[in-house]
Design an enzyme around this catalytic site. Sequence first.
Site, PDB file in Angstrom:
ATOM      1  CB  THR A  38      -0.846   0.106   1.282  1.00  0.00           C
ATOM      2  OG1 THR A  38       0.027   0.366   2.404  1.00  0.00           O
ATOM      3  CG2 THR A  38      -1.631  -1.153   1.535  1.00  0.00           C
ATOM      4  CG  ASP A  39       1.479   5.915  -0.958  1.00  0.00           C
ATOM      5  OD1 ASP A  39       2.405   5.966  -0.128  1.00  0.00           O
ATOM      6  OD2 ASP A  39       1.353   6.752  -1.867  1.00  0.00           O
TER       7      ASP A  39
END
Length: 775
Positions: free
Chosen positions: A298-299
């Site tokens: 994920t960011d």
Amino acid sequence: MSIQIFRGTRRAVAAVAFAFAIIAGANAQSAQPAAGNPLPDAEVSARADALIAKMTPEEKAGQITQYFNIAFIPGQSEGVQAEVAAGRAGSLLFVTDPAEIDRLQHIAVDKTRLKIPLLFAFDVIHGLRTIMPVPIAVAASWDPKVAEDGQRVAAAEARASGLHWTFAPMVDIARDPRWGRIVEGAGEDPYLGAAMAAAQVRGFQGDYLGSPGHLISGPKHFAGYGAALGGRDYDEVDLSDSELWNTYLPPFKAAIDAGAGNIMSAYMGLNGVPATGNRWLLTDVLRKEWGFKGFVVTDAGAAYDLLTHEFASSTTDAGVRALQAGIDMEMSPPFGAPSVYKMLPQSLAGGTITTAELDTAVRRVLVAKIRMGLFEKPYVDLKQAKRVLADPQHRVVSRAAAERTAVLLRNEGGLLPLDKNKIKSIAVIGPLADSARDTLGPWVFAHDLNETVTVLAGIKASAGSNVRVDYSPGVTMPARFHPTFFDTMPGSAAKRDEVDDASELPRAVAMAKASDMTVLVLGEAQNMIGELASRSSLDLPGRQQELLEAVIATGKPVVVLLMTARPLDLKNSKPGALMNIWYPGTKGGTAVANLLFGEVSPGGKLPYAWPRTIGQIPLPYAQLRSHQPKTAEERYQNELGSPLYPFGFGLSYSTFEFSNLKVERPMVAPGESVPVSVDVRNTGSRDADEVAQLYIHQRYGSSARPVRELKGFQRVTLKPGETRTIRFTLTPAELSYWTSAMHSWVQDETTFDVYVGNSSQAALTTTFEVGKSKR
Ligand code: BGC
């Protein structure tokens, strides 16, 4: 008549063979799949499974959690180290000191039950210690080799330092220059973007995942992040399926075809579904359609954001939905967003996720560690790190890259190049002329300012003792209105000259008057562009415009060098010469001096259209023709409709002529390729580079298609008088597109115009037909 791809027509069968290449926009110039890893898949999986069999649910959840380890945030690192020692962390980011990486790795390997090493990751965006020009500048070189070579150097320095993985390249298409992260990508065009994406992956990763001296490359942010509403960072994105498939996804596909081992999901919602919880994007497209085999991260905090987006009902639900959408690893930020993957063991016990789902993510992360050779060689060779970081050859690569990225936008009366034998004095003026930190651009943290060459230093070193060089910052660069986290990081503050504008501006103007000529270095400070650095204006910050106009008014020759990564509005000011030098990196000043004094000729081309005013945004060149096309220039009653400088534009110190445009087969059947050739001649009097650009236009078909679309380019160096025949191949990939009419890829039977020249306004043209010929 058209060929649909991915649908059950008879013709589709023939078309499927090239369908995957189509999505990549691949042709001779774009990605070649990386060679296979020498470790057989079966062996790697078996080793991963043997470990998984021994892991507790907590260890599994930890293995797929990545923590920031930020030494300068008090207490942050200690908490993370406790997780590492307990075997509840799979990866750390933001440590770059080789000794510290080594120390942390020893905790993971020596203290934990299963001795699984950590993956160390960092944003190695355009260099670690040796800083290359920013990515958008590299795209402006229109030379994928510049991208590949630069990232190879970056990878070598990072790997020697103990890092294994970079969150790069950013392959988001950016068509709104207000968006600060335009600096990290390749601009507005999917074809150029795909070529740069693939080249960077090759540079970072080498021939296969685990190549010595290389990193795992993680293209980001999947997908659509560059289309943020209003250019505001992190804002929502609403894209039609046609835009998504034809414009925003091709660079990702090209990066994956080049072998990228990782993908990062985006922060924002795509058409209402958060990218990080978007199963269609992360599983149906990425894995099922494209066959991506690596792991997805994920960011920072984007899994927790499923709650922020009002999509998940709780942190537990956020973890479940991220995992089930296809997120393997959660990047857990140091503040504001607790890890949601910490809740996975609870979800497993409660039956909302299955062991198989959890193990799939864990396996993908362990496979990456095995392929990177971490179990055999987890530690850092500190002597080797020192040697590699100091390699002088890396600085040579940085300088050569900067020379190839500059874009010459104006050069009235051949003001450039400057002749050292004729000029006796130069005034170098501007707040960015002697700022080492700004010269490097954003997203660098492990650089060395002492080895950074500013424009002033470069000019002084190159001009020699016969030319007097005076300097004034002219005006002060204002501070950002909203400071960010990045400004608090050690080494981020620019040591820029602070002056009293009221007295310094007239002093600078007097200096310009007293000199043979002026080099003005203007633009945006490095922290005015990048993440969280969108702007609602394209004006020069502070009083730089006033300075520019006052210096031009002296009547002396003025060269303006723009240090920026977005088009700026100079309000019709007309300096003698204007060159975009971007943020040119460690040896930027040397490269700029070489360009100014004509050691090299500029050959870069704009990777985006340069609007006249901010009100024209968005202004991509690849627009659809619409009602009353002849009035395209008059669509605003108060302003021309065209850009100030078109996409692909850039001048040279020489001149070039394109001729002899030939389509070898003016009639082809669908599925066949079209060879195109053109002659380029250097008609000037010096060695110089030109970029031959090929655009197509489909006249009719299942959907309306853009007036021009880039489908080939080649940068060549020619001697005066030399002619080179350049060959392109338009494969079915280049002639196909995603149509909303049928929700599929299609190749129409139609007529194409071909344009070849040195910008998106190339005039030389011919046509060919698809589908009318019978072989
Ligand atoms: C950015 C990513 C970056 C990550 C880690 C995020 O805020 O959007 O591009 O890789 O931070 O630094």
